[in-house]
Enzyme design. Structure first.
Site, PDB file in Angstrom:
ATOM      1  N   HIS A  77    -140.921  42.780 -33.204  1.00 35.63           N
ATOM      2  CA  HIS A  77    -141.064  44.010 -33.995  1.00 35.63           C
ATOM      3  C   HIS A  77    -142.163  43.915 -35.054  1.00 35.63           C
ATOM      4  CE1 HIS A  77    -137.803  45.742 -31.879  1.00 35.63           C
ATOM      5  NE2 HIS A  77    -136.789  45.380 -32.634  1.00 35.63           N
ATOM      6  N   HIS A 151    -136.405  52.881 -34.792  1.00 35.87           N
ATOM      7  CA  HIS A 151    -135.273  51.971 -34.617  1.00 35.87           C
ATOM      8  C   HIS A 151    -133.990  52.504 -35.249  1.00 35.87           C
ATOM      9  CE1 HIS A 151    -133.321  48.037 -34.021  1.00 35.87           C
ATOM     10  NE2 HIS A 151    -134.376  47.661 -33.334  1.00 35.87           N
ATOM     11  N   GLU A 289    -134.897  52.730 -27.955  1.00 34.41           N
ATOM     12  CA  GLU A 289    -136.241  52.537 -28.495  1.00 34.41           C
ATOM     13  C   GLU A 289    -137.266  52.777 -27.389  1.00 34.41           C
ATOM     14  OE1 GLU A 289    -136.027  48.444 -30.249  1.00 34.41           O
ATOM     15  OE2 GLU A 289    -133.901  48.800 -29.966  1.00 34.41           O
TER      16      GLU A 289
HETATM   17  C1  BGC Z   1    -133.919  44.089 -30.228  1.00 36.72           C
HETATM   18  C2  BGC Z   1    -132.837  43.095 -30.539  1.00 36.72           C
HETATM   19  C3  BGC Z   1    -132.955  42.685 -31.972  1.00 36.72           C
HETATM   20  C4  BGC Z   1    -132.849  43.904 -32.829  1.00 36.72           C
HETATM   21  C5  BGC Z   1    -133.026  43.582 -34.271  1.00 36.72           C
HETATM   22  C6  BGC Z   1    -133.723  45.259 -31.127  1.00 36.72           C
HETATM   23  O1  BGC Z   1    -134.709  46.201 -30.902  1.00 36.72           O
HETATM   24  O2  BGC Z   1    -133.908  44.488 -28.893  1.00 36.72           O
HETATM   25  O3  BGC Z   1    -132.928  41.963 -29.700  1.00 36.72           O
HETATM   26  O4  BGC Z   1    -131.978  41.759 -32.326  1.00 36.72           O
HETATM   27  O5  BGC Z   1    -133.816  44.842 -32.462  1.00 36.72           O
HETATM   28  O6  BGC Z   1    -132.302  44.443 -35.031  1.00 36.72           O
END
Ligand code: BGC
Length: 323
Positions: A77, A151, A289
């Site tokens: 991310h 998110h 997402e």
């Molecule tokens: C991911 C997860 C991750 C999370 C973090 C998600 O988008 O797919 O693996 O732990 O984000 O909050």
């Protein structure tokens, strides 16, 4: 809807039920301090590259770039200080389409290891027919990679009202991208047929989430990228429908993105109290997402996330709410 310019975070989103009663259907915090320490990316904008990049490195035009590793050896991310931790410029607007906020952010050359100054614009538009539209745009002055997403963790019964296991989900996908033990795609596309990953018909999330399927064990539940079935080029495709039978609220997700990460909130652990003192244990919210496939910068067979000077990265996702 309320939004903060810290991370472009959607702090609350209130939606009527069939009885007209409003519920806040996204997880969030009451205090900025909690967003500052949040490891779950609650409600945030994600960039420069959503999801994981293996080994925190990729090769573009023959040059290797080393990124911040913030998820074991991998990059997740956007790194240690992803766009979710950036201070965005924000301008509220009203027009014929609805009202909203335009957010802009410059990610500078070298930030978290990425090449190129990336100028991003994300527009949230809320319309009178209960649609939230998110338009993403970005340009770079050097070749780079880009995949932006949102998110928010949804719980259509209302945040803090328990687990989302009774929510019924449809995902418009015949395949998903299986992962290894570090949640990095193996590069294969697996058919969903005959697996707990088949959401082509609406199915309760809890119906199969704890089955002994090796991919579910690797993600501690659903935490995978589905390959969206698409018939035409750019137009928005319906990629998912989420419905909470108890409250009667539902949400369709439409997007032009090649993939969607369905994450059943497995790593939520209740460690930070939510809004109004709510508890957020594992699976009390879920994310859809829209994105490029994870680790695409290292996967030549996946749709390319490369962005060159002179090109414009554009993506749109719409959440259409009903009750
Ligand atoms: C991911 C997860 C991750 C999370 C973090 C998600 O988008 O797919 O693996 O732990 O984000 O909050």
């Amino acid at each position: 809807m309320s939004v903060t310019n810290y991370g472009g975070i959607i702090v609350s989103l209130k939606l009527p039920g069939p009885d007209g009663r409003l519920a806040d259907v996204v997880l969030g915090y009451d205090r900025l301090d909690d967003y500052l320490r949040d490891p779950f990316y609650l409600g945030a904008l994600i960039g420069r590259y959503a999801n994981r990049i293996a080994g925190g490195r990729f090769v573009l035009n023959g040059k290797t770039y080393a990124l911040a590793a913030n998820n074991g050896p991998n990059h997740l991310h956007g790194g240690v200080r992803g766009f979710n931790r950036g201070l965005w410029n924000a301008a509220a607007f009203e027009n014929a389409a609805g009202s909203g906020v335009a957010l802009t952010y410059r990610s500078s050359d070298g930030e978290e290891g990425y090449p190129g100054n990336l100028d991003c614009r994300v527009i949230y538009t809320l319309s009178d027919d209960n649609r939230l539209r998110v338009d993403y745009e970005a340009v770079s002055d050097r070749p780079t990679v880009c995949s932006l997403t949102q998110h928010s963790y949804f719980n259509l019964a209302g945040h803090g009202s328990g687990r989302i296991l009774d929510h019924e989900l449809m995902i418009n996908a015949d395949a998903f991208t299986p992962v290894n033990e570090q949640q990095i795609p193996t590069g294969e596309l697996h058919s969903v047929a005959g697996t707990p990953f088949d959401f082509r018909r609406p199915t309760a999330i809890g119906a199969r989430v704890d089955q002994a399927h090796p991919q579910l064990q690797l993600g501690r539940g659903y935490d995978h990228n589905w390959v969206i079935r698409r018939h035409s080029g750019d137009a928005l495709t319906q990629i998912a429908t989420l419905r909470d039978p108890a409250s009667g609220r539902s949400m369709e997700v439409w997007s032009d993105a090649p993939g969607v990460q369905f994450y059943s909130g497995n790593f939520l652990d209740g460690s930070i109290p939510g809004k109004e003192g709510a508890a957020y244990p594992a699976r009390s919210g879920l994310c859809l997402e829209t994105q490029h496939f994870p680790d695409s910068p290292n996967q030549p067979a996946f749709p390319s996330p490369a962005l060159n000077p002179g090109e414009v990265y554009r993506s749109t996702t719409e959440y259409r709410f009903r009750s």
